[in-house]
Design a protein around this motif. Structure first.
Motif, mmCIF file in Angstrom:
data_model
loop_
_atom_site.group_PDB
_atom_site.id
_atom_site.type_symbol
_atom_site.label_atom_id
_atom_site.label_comp_id
_atom_site.label_asym_id
_atom_site.label_seq_id
_atom_site.Cartn_x
_atom_site.Cartn_y
_atom_site.Cartn_z
ATOM 1 N N ALA A 1 0.898 2.988 10.556
ATOM 2 C CA ALA A 1 1.020 3.219 9.204
ATOM 3 C C ALA A 1 2.272 4.056 8.550
ATOM 4 N N GLN A 2 2.996 4.885 9.297
ATOM 5 C CA GLN A 2 4.046 5.572 8.964
ATOM 6 C C GLN A 2 5.207 4.441 8.896
ATOM 7 N N ILE A 3 5.085 3.477 9.544
ATOM 8 C CA ILE A 3 6.347 2.460 9.569
ATOM 9 C C ILE A 3 6.351 1.985 8.263
ATOM 10 N N TYR A 4 5.362 1.478 7.632
ATOM 11 C CA TYR A 4 5.162 1.071 6.315
ATOM 12 C C TYR A 4 5.815 2.151 5.394
ATOM 13 N N ARG A 5 5.568 3.377 5.365
ATOM 14 C CA ARG A 5 5.994 4.331 4.460
ATOM 15 C C ARG A 5 7.594 4.714 4.650
ATOM 16 N N ASP B 1 -1.503 7.931 5.010
ATOM 17 C CA ASP B 1 -1.486 7.340 6.023
ATOM 18 C C ASP B 1 -2.765 6.935 6.715
ATOM 19 N N SER B 2 -3.870 7.830 6.258
ATOM 20 C CA SER B 2 -5.275 7.347 6.463
ATOM 21 C C SER B 2 -5.670 6.140 5.595
ATOM 22 N N GLU B 3 -5.267 6.131 4.491
ATOM 23 C CA GLU B 3 -5.630 4.864 3.605
ATOM 24 C C GLU B 3 -5.180 3.826 4.180
ATOM 25 N N ILE B 4 -3.878 3.829 4.631
ATOM 26 C CA ILE B 4 -3.134 2.439 5.131
ATOM 27 C C ILE B 4 -3.940 2.286 6.466
ATOM 28 N N MET B 5 -4.066 2.980 7.343
ATOM 29 C CA MET B 5 -4.906 2.880 8.479
ATOM 30 C C MET B 5 -6.332 2.413 8.273
ATOM 31 N N SER B 6 -6.858 2.702 7.386
ATOM 32 C CA SER B 6 -8.239 2.072 6.810
ATOM 33 C C SER B 6 -8.195 0.674 6.500
ATOM 34 N N GLN B 7 -7.085 0.541 5.715
ATOM 35 C CA GLN B 7 -6.853 -0.882 4.989
ATOM 36 C C GLN B 7 -6.497 -2.014 6.136
ATOM 37 N N LEU B 8 -5.536 -1.384 7.092
ATOM 38 C CA LEU B 8 -5.142 -2.546 8.229
ATOM 39 C C LEU B 8 -5.686 -2.101 9.437
ATOM 40 N N LEU C 1 0.924 -1.194 -0.084
ATOM 41 C CA LEU C 1 0.123 -0.024 -0.074
ATOM 42 C C LEU C 1 0.884 1.081 0.068
ATOM 43 N N ALA C 2 1.920 1.248 0.687
ATOM 44 C CA ALA C 2 2.731 2.367 0.761
ATOM 45 C C ALA C 2 3.391 2.514 -0.504
ATOM 46 N N LEU C 3 3.908 1.578 -1.161
ATOM 47 C CA LEU C 3 4.608 1.597 -2.516
ATOM 48 C C LEU C 3 3.830 2.220 -3.510
ATOM 49 N N ALA C 4 2.362 2.067 -3.348
ATOM 50 C CA ALA C 4 1.211 2.226 -4.301
ATOM 51 C C ALA C 4 1.036 4.063 -4.138
ATOM 52 N N GLY C 5 1.607 4.429 -3.151
ATOM 53 C CA GLY C 5 1.322 5.771 -2.811
ATOM 54 C C GLY C 5 0.026 5.928 -1.700
ATOM 55 N N ALA C 6 -0.358 5.079 -0.930
ATOM 56 C CA ALA C 6 -1.454 5.312 -0.256
ATOM 57 C C ALA C 6 -1.141 6.120 1.000
#
Length: 222
Positions: free
Chosen positions: A218-222, A203-210, A196-201
């Motif tokens: 979320a920031q750890i993945y980014r 923080d809020s989008e990563i939070m929603s997905q995970l 998700l991070a590599l796809a440009g999601a």
């Protein structure tokens, strides 16, 4: 502590905690006058330690799913798919009900499957679109239980049981050099987060997905 630490910081901490729990009743009722673990700190994770839950290569995911299907364990293959393409924690993989798959609509008004459920850890309602790869895989495998994933008895997985089943697949494929032996089921969740991070999601989008409650994860993945 010095004896256990070389076997892994987590193993050392688990053993320390086990001793603390075992000794607590004796401390409370006075059979032991002082807590010998009071000043004992947990073993810290070494800075140069390998990632505990490394991300998976796509080929490794495909190999594990293929072996599960070959062994006639579609419910186990589904568990792997839920970890990889939905980023679920083990607890959710074991308990998410079949009826959590609902019909939704995208921005253009087209039907788009969604996943709607109450998370097992945070107990919050989550609603997110189902990844097309997950939709395709779930469509191609049978529904045999009230949960999306299921064991060989067509019953919901228990956490430890699921770990052991996946470990057996990993061990079998690692012997042939098809996967790394240190893969874990939680690593599938990390794989989804990094994707998700590599796809440009955001923080809020990563939070929603995970299903995160703060942006820190979320920031750890980014």
């Amino acid at each position: 502590k010095n004896v256990w630490a070389p076997r892994g910081y987590r193993a050392a901490n688990l053993r320390i905690q086990m001793l603390v729990n075992a000794l607590e009743p004796a401390i409370v009722d006075g059979r032991v006058s002082a807590d010998p673990f009071l000043r004992l700190k947990k073993v810290k994770r070494p800075h140069d330690a390998a990632e505990a839950n490394p991300i998976w290569d796509d080929a490794e995911v495909e190999a594990l799913i293929a072996l599960a299907l070959q062994r006639k364990m579609p419910g186990l293959a589904r568990a792997i798919a839920l970890g990889r393409w939905a980023g679920f924690r083990r607890g959710t993989i074991c308990t998410i009900p079949l009826h959590a798959r609902t019909k939704g609509y995208d921005v253009a008004g087209h039907v788009h499957p969604r996943l709607y459920w109450l998370t097992e850890k945070r107990r919050v309602i989550c609603d997110k679109p189902e990844d097309p790869r997950l939709t395709e895989f779930l469509t191609s495998t049978p529904n045999r239980a009230l949960t999306i994933a299921y064991n060989s008895r067509d019953e919901p997985w228990k956490g430890r049981q699921l770990n052991q089943a996946i470990d057996r697949l990993i061990d079998a494929l690692a012997v042939e050099g098809n996967v790394r032996p240190n893969l874990t089921i939680h690593g599938l969740r990390h794989t989804r987060g990094v994707e998700l991070a590599l796809a440009g999601a955001s923080d809020s989008e990563i939070m929603s997905q995970l299903e995160h409650r703060s942006s820190r994860s979320a920031q750890i993945y980014r």
